[in-house]
Design an enzyme around this catalytic site. Structure first.
Site, PDB file in Angstrom:
ATOM      1  N   SER A 284       0.838  -1.200   0.000  1.00 18.70           N
ATOM      2  CA  SER A 284       0.000   0.000   0.000  1.00 18.70           C
ATOM      3  C   SER A 284       0.868   1.243   0.000  1.00 18.70           C
ATOM      4  CB  SER A 284      -0.941  -0.006   1.200  1.00 18.70           C
ATOM      5  OG  SER A 284      -0.269  -0.365   2.363  1.00 18.70           O
TER       6      SER A 284
ATOM      7  N   ASN B 204      -5.116   5.398  -1.316  1.00 24.59           N
ATOM      8  CA  ASN B 204      -4.386   5.789  -0.104  1.00 24.59           C
ATOM      9  C   ASN B 204      -3.830   7.207  -0.173  1.00 24.59           C
ATOM     10  OD1 ASN B 204      -4.907   3.585   1.416  1.00 24.59           O
ATOM     11  ND2 ASN B 204      -2.999   2.531   0.992  1.00 24.59           N
TER      12      ASN B 204
ATOM     13  N   GLU C 122      -6.939  -1.959  -6.985  1.00 23.77           N
ATOM     14  CA  GLU C 122      -6.132  -1.055  -7.805  1.00 23.77           C
ATOM     15  C   GLU C 122      -5.081  -1.903  -8.529  1.00 23.77           C
ATOM     16  OE1 GLU C 122      -5.831   3.183  -5.477  1.00 23.77           O
ATOM     17  OE2 GLU C 122      -4.811   1.503  -4.540  1.00 23.77           O
TER      18      GLU C 122
ATOM     19  N   HIS D 299      -3.570  -3.984  -5.529  1.00 25.75           N
ATOM     20  CA  HIS D 299      -3.822  -3.477  -4.183  1.00 25.75           C
ATOM     21  C   HIS D 299      -5.291  -3.655  -3.810  1.00 25.75           C
ATOM     22  CE1 HIS D 299      -3.940   0.042  -1.169  1.00 25.75           C
ATOM     23  NE2 HIS D 299      -3.537  -1.059  -0.575  1.00 25.75           N
TER      24      HIS D 299
HETATM   25  N1  CAA Z   1     -15.863 -12.167   5.743  1.00 28.11           N
HETATM   26  C1  CAA Z   1     -17.168 -12.470   5.743  1.00 28.11           C
HETATM   27  N2  CAA Z   1     -18.098 -11.691   6.314  1.00 28.11           N
HETATM   28  C2  CAA Z   1     -17.683 -10.534   6.897  1.00 28.11           C
HETATM   29  C3  CAA Z   1     -16.324 -10.157   6.918  1.00 28.11           C
HETATM   30  C4  CAA Z   1     -15.408 -11.019   6.322  1.00 28.11           C
HETATM   31  N3  CAA Z   1     -14.111 -10.740   6.312  1.00 28.11           N
HETATM   32  N4  CAA Z   1     -16.228  -8.955   7.552  1.00 28.11           N
HETATM   33  C5  CAA Z   1     -17.466  -8.618   7.925  1.00 28.11           C
HETATM   34  N5  CAA Z   1     -18.333  -9.569   7.527  1.00 28.11           N
HETATM   35  C6  CAA Z   1     -19.756  -9.603   7.759  1.00 28.11           C
HETATM   36  C7  CAA Z   1     -20.059  -9.044   9.157  1.00 28.11           C
HETATM   37  O1  CAA Z   1     -19.823 -10.014  10.143  1.00 28.11           O
HETATM   38  C8  CAA Z   1     -21.507  -8.691   9.022  1.00 28.11           C
HETATM   39  O2  CAA Z   1     -22.270  -9.841   9.258  1.00 28.11           O
HETATM   40  P1  CAA Z   1     -23.526  -9.747  10.272  1.00 28.11           P
HETATM   41  O3  CAA Z   1     -24.501  -8.860   9.572  1.00 28.11           O
HETATM   42  O4  CAA Z   1     -23.957 -11.186  10.372  1.00 28.11           O
HETATM   43  O5  CAA Z   1     -22.993  -9.175  11.557  1.00 28.11           O
HETATM   44  C9  CAA Z   1     -21.615  -8.265   7.548  1.00 28.11           C
HETATM   45  O6  CAA Z   1     -20.448  -8.768   6.880  1.00 28.11           O
HETATM   46  C10 CAA Z   1     -21.621  -6.788   7.378  1.00 28.11           C
HETATM   47  O7  CAA Z   1     -20.705  -6.248   8.276  1.00 28.11           O
HETATM   48  P2  CAA Z   1     -21.117  -5.114   9.251  1.00 28.11           P
HETATM   49  O8  CAA Z   1     -22.316  -5.395  10.054  1.00 28.11           O
HETATM   50  O9  CAA Z   1     -19.889  -4.699   9.999  1.00 28.11           O
HETATM   51  O10 CAA Z   1     -21.706  -4.117   8.211  1.00 28.11           O
HETATM   52  P3  CAA Z   1     -21.264  -2.875   7.499  1.00 28.11           P
HETATM   53  O11 CAA Z   1     -22.391  -2.627   6.600  1.00 28.11           O
HETATM   54  O12 CAA Z   1     -20.836  -1.845   8.488  1.00 28.11           O
HETATM   55  O13 CAA Z   1     -19.984  -3.230   6.584  1.00 28.11           O
HETATM   56  C11 CAA Z   1     -17.743  -2.672   6.209  1.00 28.11           C
HETATM   57  C12 CAA Z   1     -18.703  -3.393   7.109  1.00 28.11           C
HETATM   58  C13 CAA Z   1     -17.831  -3.214   4.786  1.00 28.11           C
HETATM   59  C14 CAA Z   1     -16.346  -2.969   6.759  1.00 28.11           C
HETATM   60  C15 CAA Z   1     -18.091  -1.152   6.189  1.00 28.11           C
HETATM   61  O14 CAA Z   1     -18.141  -0.666   7.488  1.00 28.11           O
HETATM   62  C16 CAA Z   1     -17.118  -0.362   5.396  1.00 28.11           C
HETATM   63  O15 CAA Z   1     -17.191  -0.259   4.189  1.00 28.11           O
HETATM   64  N6  CAA Z   1     -16.118   0.263   6.112  1.00 28.11           N
HETATM   65  C17 CAA Z   1     -15.072   1.006   5.457  1.00 28.11           C
HETATM   66  C18 CAA Z   1     -13.983   0.041   5.071  1.00 28.11           C
HETATM   67  C19 CAA Z   1     -12.895   0.696   4.288  1.00 28.11           C
HETATM   68  O16 CAA Z   1     -12.897   1.876   4.002  1.00 28.11           O
HETATM   69  N7  CAA Z   1     -11.889  -0.113   3.922  1.00 28.11           N
HETATM   70  C20 CAA Z   1     -10.735   0.366   3.223  1.00 28.11           C
HETATM   71  C21 CAA Z   1      -9.634   0.483   4.193  1.00 28.11           C
HETATM   72  S1  CAA Z   1      -8.210   1.168   3.440  1.00 28.11           S
HETATM   73  C22 CAA Z   1      -7.381  -0.158   2.882  1.00 28.11           C
HETATM   74  O17 CAA Z   1      -7.719  -1.285   3.061  1.00 28.11           O
HETATM   75  C23 CAA Z   1      -6.180   0.159   2.070  1.00 28.11           C
HETATM   76  C24 CAA Z   1      -4.882   0.236   2.753  1.00 28.11           C
HETATM   77  O18 CAA Z   1      -3.898  -0.032   2.101  1.00 28.11           O
HETATM   78  C25 CAA Z   1      -4.711   0.744   4.115  1.00 28.11           C
END
Ligand code: CAA
Length: 290
Positions: free
Chosen positions: A119, A190, A152, A140
């Site tokens: 990243s 990022n 990406e 990515h």
């Molecule tokens: N595998 C399977 N199921 C999963 C899971 C996984 N890894 N992670 C979560 N779930 C499930 C949860 O357990 C949940 O199930 P339940 O409804 O039974 O509880 C369901 O998926 C939905 O999860 P949430 O209830 O937490 O629901 P949400 O609608 O809040 O979605 C999320 C979660 C998708 C993480 C959302 O909060 C989101 O989009 N957050 C932002 C994430 C983001 O921006 N990521 C990018 C980070 S930056 C990066 O990664 C780059 C880097 O280089 C740093």
């Protein structure tokens, strides 16, 4: 160049997610870790996620079982030699990545495409270390890999167009929308996201607003699924600091990349976010407590 056999080096949070989506898409996947304990931990994470997807009817139980059957673990890099594509997902340490790619460059068949999930590092240096810069790209993924819809595809200065196209097709095959980016710091996401998370820390540090109110502001004011501080905790304070540190070393005069004292202190104190159970918030597994 149809990618059927995929190697994933590193089975942490991101590596296990990438291995899982590749196996769900029908690829044979060989996952490498440095020891059996880490392999088992990674496979435990994959099996837990598959079970959750089956429970939520996103996969049938047969699909869940065939996904698991397509995944093989190994602690020997030589087992990756016949792969069509190898994705590196090890620790964010450029020397370690270069060393790995130099070794893979000697071991793998000539056609194997190499990709890094880095990243923060430029892919050019890793591409040179591999000895096959024309067959090297960045791929990515985003956390959690199983749910986030983007990948990406990073085109290095020497990446062959056919290799970029094959990487893009692989991203689509595993259910993601691929976007193309040049080999610039932070690529697309990022480069925008990390300064946002960092500025949120600085706001909290200055006392402009509480960290909870900063999050509520961006969740309700901009429709972000997680506010920047919660997302920082989710991604990891250490991961974010290491990205900033890398950019700061390369661009020491840019104040945007100078890590905040609060972020450095929290990492030093082991408050890494979700992975350590405490960052700004307290965490229980994937959820904020309370
Ligand atoms: N595998 C399977 N199921 C999963 C899971 C996984 N890894 N992670 C979560 N779930 C499930 C949860 O357990 C949940 O199930 P339940 O409804 O039974 O509880 C369901 O998926 C939905 O999860 P949430 O209830 O937490 O629901 P949400 O609608 O809040 O979605 C999320 C979660 C998708 C993480 C959302 O909060 C989101 O989009 N957050 C932002 C994430 C983001 O921006 N990521 C990018 C980070 S930056 C990066 O990664 C780059 C880097 O280089 C740093």
């Amino acid at each position: 160049m149809d990618i059927q056999k995929v190697g994933v080096v590193g089975c942490g949070l991101m590596g296990s997610g990438i291995a899982q989506v590749a196996a769900m898409a029908g690829c044979q996947v060989v996952v490498h870790e440095v020891n059996d304990a880490l392999l088992q931990k990674g496979f435990g994470r994959i099996h837990g996620s598959v079970a959750k997807l089956v429970e939520k009817a996103k996969l049938t139980s047969e699909q869940g079982e065939s996904t698991k059957a397509r995944l093989k673990g190994t602690t020997s890099l030589a087992d990756l030699a016949p792969c069509d594509l190898i994705i590196e997902v090890i620790v964010e340490n450029l020397d370690a990545k270069k060393k790995l790619f130099a070794e893979l460059g000697k071991l793998c068949k000539q056609e194997t495409i190499f990709a890094s999930n880095t990243s923060s590092f430029p892919i050019g240096e890793m591409a040179e270390a591999s000895g096959r810069p024309d067959r090297f790209v960045g791929l990515h993924f985003f956390n959690p890999v199983q749910l986030m819809k983007l990948v990406e595809v990073i085109q290095g200065a020497k990446s062959a167009p056919a290799v970029v196209e094959a990487a893009r097709a692989f991203g689509a095959k595993v259910g993601k929308t691929p976007i193309l980016a040049k080999d610039t710091p932070g690529f697309v996401v990022n480069r925008l996201l990390v300064p946002l998370l960092h500025e949120a820390v600085r706001m909290a540090e200055r006392g402009d607003a509480t960290f909870r109110d900063i999050d509520i502001g961006m969740e309700l004011g901009c429709g972000h699924p997680m506010g920047p501080i919660k997302l920082l905790d989710y991604v990891g304070l250490d991961t974010t600091l290491s990205i900033l540190d890398g950019w700061h070393q390369r661009y020491p005069k840019d104040p945007l990349f100078t890590p905040s004292e609060l972020l450095k202190r929290m990492v030093k104190e082991g408050k890494l976010g979700r992975k350590s159970g405490k960052g700004f918030y307290e965490w229980e597994g994937d959820k904020v407590k309370g």
